[in-house]
Design an enzyme around this catalytic site. Structure first.
Site, short mmCIF file in Angstrom:
data_model
loop_
_atom_site.label_atom_id
_atom_site.label_comp_id
_atom_site.label_asym_id
_atom_site.label_seq_id
_atom_site.Cartn_x
_atom_site.Cartn_y
_atom_site.Cartn_z
N PRO A 23 0.72 -1.12 -0.03
CA PRO A 23 -0.15 -0.06 0.07
C PRO A 23 0.95 1.20 -0.03
CG PRO A 23 -0.79 -1.52 1.66
CD PRO A 23 0.47 -2.12 1.21
N ALA A 57 -3.51 3.14 1.82
CA ALA A 57 -4.23 3.10 3.22
C ALA A 57 -5.71 3.95 2.95
CB ALA A 57 -3.53 3.86 4.26
N TYR A 181 -0.19 4.76 12.93
CA TYR A 181 -1.57 5.15 12.86
C TYR A 181 -2.40 4.50 14.20
CZ TYR A 181 0.28 6.72 8.46
OH TYR A 181 1.01 7.36 7.57
N ARG A 229 -1.25 -5.53 8.79
CA ARG A 229 0.05 -4.71 8.82
C ARG A 229 0.52 -4.50 9.91
NH1 ARG A 229 2.91 -1.18 4.27
NH2 ARG A 229 3.62 -3.27 3.60
N LEU A 300 12.72 -1.90 1.24
CA LEU A 300 13.89 -1.94 0.81
C LEU A 300 14.33 -3.31 -0.27
CD1 LEU A 300 16.22 0.29 2.57
CD2 LEU A 300 14.64 0.74 0.69
N ARG A 323 8.38 1.11 -3.55
CA ARG A 323 9.18 2.35 -4.20
C ARG A 323 9.69 1.51 -5.41
NH1 ARG A 323 12.37 4.91 0.64
NH2 ARG A 323 11.69 2.96 1.68
#
Length: 368
Positions: A23, A57, A181, A229, A300, A323
């Protein structure tokens, strides 16, 4: 067959491979509504060969958005807009998933390229909610501590959003309990200073996550997987720990969670995180081994061989890329080629799959 391109059965469905789109907030929505940006972004990643495509999200209530530009799923108009995207993802052979979230004290922020900190109330911001009235950082809006009716309303909001998600065609639901969060805020002693049934002990701090998960598992179709998650570590003394993550994962498994998506950090600013290739993989490996639950590794992960090794070593059951997929939306297709695995290409792209390079035709002469 490579490990990366083996199917992954989860409850009543099977992912075509072990590559998932993590996400990633896009900050492109208006009033929580998905639009063409989200269709092209997520649809392109589905065309690129990922087995599971998870939305950013998606807030279960307006005040649960990280920014005013986030996706939401608190009304039927939003569900209808997302249904178009879920349908397209599925049409490309990928499984559509959605991450349901509430930002808690990290809500009411601008998109990253517009600055940092809380949006002032006079500029369209709002007062966030949290387990305790502790702001994320200096200069941020002080949140309102949720009372018990407010906590129950959060649980109901997750349930309502999950029902809409299933009706819209999403086949995997992920609960966002990471990155500082709301649900993560309840887990960590650094952000949860409550003295009631939702604070203090491990049992109390994990209560809201367990209640949300239990409520969703009760209403979701039996064949649809439920993922969670977590941030496996706060990377801060006195915060949430990997030991607690293992203990929580065991309880989540008993409640019917099918996979734990293992990230870390995000609760406090300026945490010292040892960034490096695959730096969070050990969390996924440990939870998988000690909690006996499938896990997802994220963070990563950039190379095909690296992803293959994570799975081959039994460190995780799924790799989630973020990414790297923004840099290369066709990463799964390229990884299959690198590993010598077979993968379905979109029919319109088969010329590229077969390695055909058209001969360039000479340009006609130009008249002046």
């Amino acid at each position: 067959m490579t490990h990366l391109f083996q199917p992954l059965p989860l409850r009543g469905l099977t992912l075509p491979n072990r590559i998932a789109v993590s996400p990633m907030c896009q900050y492109q929505a208006t009033d929580g509504l998905a639009n063409d940006w989200h269709l092209v972004h997520l649809g392109g990643l589905a065309q690129g060969g990922a087995g599971l495509v998870i939305t950013e999200a998606t807030a279960v209530v307006p005040e649960g958005r990280i920014s005013p530009d986030d996706l939401g799923l608190w009304n039927e108009a939003q569900a209808k807009a997302l249904a178009r995207i879920a349908h397209f993802i599925a049409s490309q052979g990928a499984v559509p998933g959605i991450q349901l979230a509430h930002a808690g004290r990290k809500a009411s922020n601008p998109a990253p390229w517009k600055g940092g900190g809380s949006i002032p109330l006079a500029a369209g911001g709002w007062t966030p909610v949290a387990p305790s009235a502790l702001p994320f950082d200096e200069g941020w809006t002080v949140p309102t501590a949720l009372d018990e009716p407010g906590i129950l309303a959060v649980i109901e909001a997750f349930m309502d959003a999950a029902r809409r998600a299933v009706a819209a065609g999403f086949r995997v639901i992920e609960v966002h309990a990471a990155h500082g969060y709301l649900l993560h805020q309840f887990l960590s002693p650094l952000s949860n200073h409550r003295a009631d049934a939702y604070g203090g002990s491990f049992e109390n701090r994990t209560r809201l996550v367990r209640e949300v998960v239990g409520a969703l598992r009760n209403i979701l179709p039996e064949d649809l997987p439920l993922l969670v998650r977590i941030s496996a570590s706060d990377w801060m003394e006195g915060g949430w720990t990997p030991d607690e993550s293992v203990a929580l994962a065991k309880e989540l498994g008993a409640l019917g969670v099918d996979l734990v998506d293992c990230s870390s950090g995000g609760l406090v600013p300026r945490a010292q995180i040892p960034l490096g290739p695959g730096y969070q993989v050990p969390f996924a490996a440990r939870i998988r081994a000690e909690a006996g639950l499938p896990t997802g590794a994220v963070g990563l992960i950039t190379g095909a061989e690296q992803a293959e090794q994570i799975l081959a070593q039994g460190s995780a059951d799924l790799v989630l890329l973020g990414r790297e997929l923004l840099r290369d939306p066709r990463w799964p297709l390229h990884a299959a080629q690198a590993l010598g695995a077979e993968i379905s290409w979109p029919a319109s792209y088969l010329r590229a799959a077969q390695g055909q390079v058209p001969t360039r035709q000479p340009l006609p002469p130009t008249s002046r």
